[in-house]
Design an enzyme around this catalytic site. Structure first.
Site, mmCIF file in Angstrom:
data_model
loop_
_atom_site.group_PDB
_atom_site.id
_atom_site.type_symbol
_atom_site.label_atom_id
_atom_site.label_comp_id
_atom_site.label_asym_id
_atom_site.label_seq_id
_atom_site.Cartn_x
_atom_site.Cartn_y
_atom_site.Cartn_z
ATOM 1 N N ARG A 153 -2.354 25.552 -8.888
ATOM 2 C CA ARG A 153 -3.053 24.560 -8.055
ATOM 3 C C ARG A 153 -4.561 24.636 -8.274
ATOM 4 O O ARG A 153 -5.285 23.717 -7.887
ATOM 5 C CB ARG A 153 -2.730 24.794 -6.588
ATOM 6 C CG ARG A 153 -1.254 24.643 -6.246
ATOM 7 C CD ARG A 153 -0.966 25.133 -4.832
ATOM 8 N NE ARG A 153 -1.631 24.312 -3.829
ATOM 9 C CZ ARG A 153 -1.790 24.679 -2.555
ATOM 10 N NH1 ARG A 153 -1.378 25.875 -2.145
ATOM 11 N NH2 ARG A 153 -2.386 23.867 -1.703
ATOM 12 N N HIS A 184 -9.500 26.076 -0.247
ATOM 13 C CA HIS A 184 -9.402 26.461 1.153
ATOM 14 C C HIS A 184 -10.559 27.420 1.408
ATOM 15 O O HIS A 184 -10.501 28.581 0.976
ATOM 16 C CB HIS A 184 -8.078 27.133 1.443
ATOM 17 C CG HIS A 184 -6.871 26.345 1.010
ATOM 18 N ND1 HIS A 184 -6.388 26.349 -0.295
ATOM 19 C CD2 HIS A 184 -6.069 25.499 1.706
ATOM 20 C CE1 HIS A 184 -5.304 25.568 -0.373
ATOM 21 N NE2 HIS A 184 -5.094 25.040 0.821
ATOM 22 N N HIS A 196 1.019 30.761 4.465
ATOM 23 C CA HIS A 196 2.132 30.040 5.082
ATOM 24 C C HIS A 196 3.134 31.026 5.690
ATOM 25 O O HIS A 196 3.835 30.690 6.650
ATOM 26 C CB HIS A 196 2.874 29.188 4.046
ATOM 27 C CG HIS A 196 2.112 27.987 3.576
ATOM 28 N ND1 HIS A 196 1.193 28.046 2.559
ATOM 29 C CD2 HIS A 196 2.147 26.699 3.980
ATOM 30 C CE1 HIS A 196 0.683 26.837 2.359
ATOM 31 N NE2 HIS A 196 1.247 26.006 3.204
ATOM 32 N N ASP A 267 -6.632 24.339 8.172
ATOM 33 C CA ASP A 267 -5.307 24.170 7.587
ATOM 34 C C ASP A 267 -4.258 24.143 8.701
ATOM 35 O O ASP A 267 -4.551 24.435 9.869
ATOM 36 C CB ASP A 267 -5.030 25.305 6.603
ATOM 37 C CG ASP A 267 -4.093 24.897 5.467
ATOM 38 O OD1 ASP A 267 -3.419 23.864 5.596
ATOM 39 O OD2 ASP A 267 -4.042 25.626 4.451
#
Length: 499
Positions: A153, A184, A196, A267
């Site tokens: 990513r 981020h 996560h 987030d």
């Protein structure tokens, strides 16, 4: 439970403008693609700042545009957002999203003009759908081999190179009237945990973190209107709280040192680094107090959003959350909405630049790298080992075998997406079916998934002539695609089949 039951007793005591300001600080996910839930209508009526769409909200392009038009008819300044990174990280496959390689592959090519063209294609598509905020690009550096979340990513490990591509992406997206969002902050690349799934910590000293800040400095200099914070604890910056909840990081570092005055969005609150440690409702309150302007509640269950909303309203009513802080955040969100909330009509979105058709595949072809040139393996048996993508993403079942067969119908193969009960039997079956045909073994970040290493090594023991391929970051293969987007896999398949 109805929205009325969720309204805190104290919220009615807030002045209307302060109530509206508090709602501006929320971004809500929701279930449904064809109708807007009543609870969401109530939030929008009270001043909800934005919604975030996911695969669950997508059927086709026409449906998405009807949905975004309906949402904006309820409140014209509502921001409509989505994660749209490319390289298979997105939710708009069913709506005809352009296929482009992910950021790492673009970083390997290192042609900022190509990055800009890919970003332009994605942003033009968003504009036609009425989506006005793209939670991209990723500004994190990928420099830790065991990092489980950034990887392909990212545009890479070099801060200057990443900064070049960030500027190209942001500039192209802004030119389409779509708000970009670098993420981020202040960087997720130095962790060995995916936030996560648990508490993520970057243990490096202050000096070592400076390189990770450089891409964000460049994003701010390029005029990025939004940044997204990381749910990561940085002991060198604030040992007590993750960045999303830290006044030191969001205030002293981001606002003062980097001079960012755009919208800082936290987030998603249901990520376990926040939900398990603080709870989503408390997370919303603490994030806003720390300096976030918006928080994302991405789950489809609007009861969770209403709980977070009530926690924020009650915190304002009791003075735990200063009205001035909420007002400041709301002003930034309003300013963003004034610039981006109204999308162009479907007939006024300019087409992507000339040569846009097939752009993504051409870009992915340029990214494929090899250690030597392996012989064409027509008629090969392809074993594709990879972890299944997150169920929330727009994965259509594509794998390397499908793409190889599209250019070489004589190919056979096996796709394996997780540890099997009897790996010895699986290996035996693969070797038997392969026979004398060439064997291709592809892995995706095998170092993070020991089952892949075991299967790969067992197949190599039986077939030392197997061609090893990496579809994630390089891991000993002779061919690298640097991503598993459909065009990445097709470009790799062409090389394997000699097409």
């Amino acid at each position: 439970m109805s929205p009325v039951e969720h309204t805190s007793l104290g919220s009615t005591a807030l002045p209307a403008d302060l109530d509206e300001a508090a709602h501006r600080c929320l971004v809500a996910g929701f279930d449904g693609a064809t109708t807007v839930p009543d609870a969401l209508k109530e939030l929008i009526d009270r001043g909800l700042g934005g919604v975030i769409l996911f695969t669950r909200n997508i059927r086709d392009a026409a449906q998405v545009r009807r949905l975004t038009d309906e949402l904006r008819a309820l409140r014209p300044d509502l921001l409509v957002a989505i994660d749209n990174e490319g390289g298979g990280i997105g939710h708009l496959g069913a709506a005809g999203a352009p296929e482009v390689p992910g950021s790492y592959a673009l970083g390997v090519v290192d042609d900022p003009n190509l990055t800009a063209r890919c970003a332009d294609a994605l942003a033009a598509h968003l504009a036609t759908l009425g989506i006005t905020v793209s939670y991209a690009p990723v500004a994190d550096l990928q420099h830790r081999p065991d990092n489980p979340i950034v990887r392909t990513r990212s545009f890479g490990a070099d801060p200057e190179a990443v900064a070049r591509h960030l500027r190209a992406w942001i500039t192209a997206t802004e030119a389409r009237g779509v708000a970009s969002c670098a993420k981020h902050f202040p960087g997720h690349g130095g962790t060995a945990t995916d936030s996560h799934h648990g508490t993520a910590v970057d243990p490096r000293p202050y000096e070592a973190l400076q390189a990770d800040l450089e891409p964000f400095r460049e994003a701010v200099a390029a005029g990025v209107p939004m940044l997204m914070s990381a749910h990561v604890v940085f002991p060198a910056l604030d040992p007590g709280r993750p960045a999303t909840l830290s006044r030191r990081i969001l205030g002293d570092l981001l606002r003062h040192d980097l001079g960012f005055d755009g919208v800082l969005v936290g987030d998603a609150l249901e990520m376990k680094a926040i939900a398990d440690e603080y709870g989503q409702a408390a997370g919303a309150r603490i994030a806003l107090a720390a300096g976030a302007d918006q928080v994302i509640i991405a789950v489809g269950d609007l009861n969770v959003t209403l709980d977070c909303r009530d926690a924020v309203l009650d915190a304002v009513r009791t003075g735990v959350l200063a009205p001035e802080r909420v007002g400041e955040a709301a002003r930034r969100v309003r300013r963003l909405a004034e610039r981006y909330a109204t999308p162009p009509t479907t007939t006024t979105v300019p087409a992507p630049a000339a040569g846009g058709a097939g752009l993504g595949l051409r870009a992915a072809r340029r990214a494929v790298r090899s250690r030597g040139v392996p012989p064409a393996a027509r008629g090969a048996h392809v074993v594709d080992l990879f972890p299944p993508p997150h169920p929330g993403l727009n994965w259509g079942g594509e794998d390397l075998l499908n793409e190889v067969r599209a250019v070489d119908p004589t190919a056979t193969g096996t796709a394996v997406t997780g540890e099997c009960a009897d790996p010895d039997a699986l290996v035996e079956g693969i070797v038997r079916r392969c026979g004398a045909a060439p064997l291709v073994v592809a892995t995706c970040d095998a170092g993070l998934h020991p089952w892949q290493v075991r299967l790969r090594d067992a197949l190599l023991d039986r077939r030392p002539d197997a061609v090893l391929v990496d579809t994630g970051l390089p891991d000993g293969g002779v061919l690298h695609s640097y991503g598993r987007g459909r065009v990445n896999l097709r470009a790799l398949a062409e090389v394997l089949a000699g097409a």
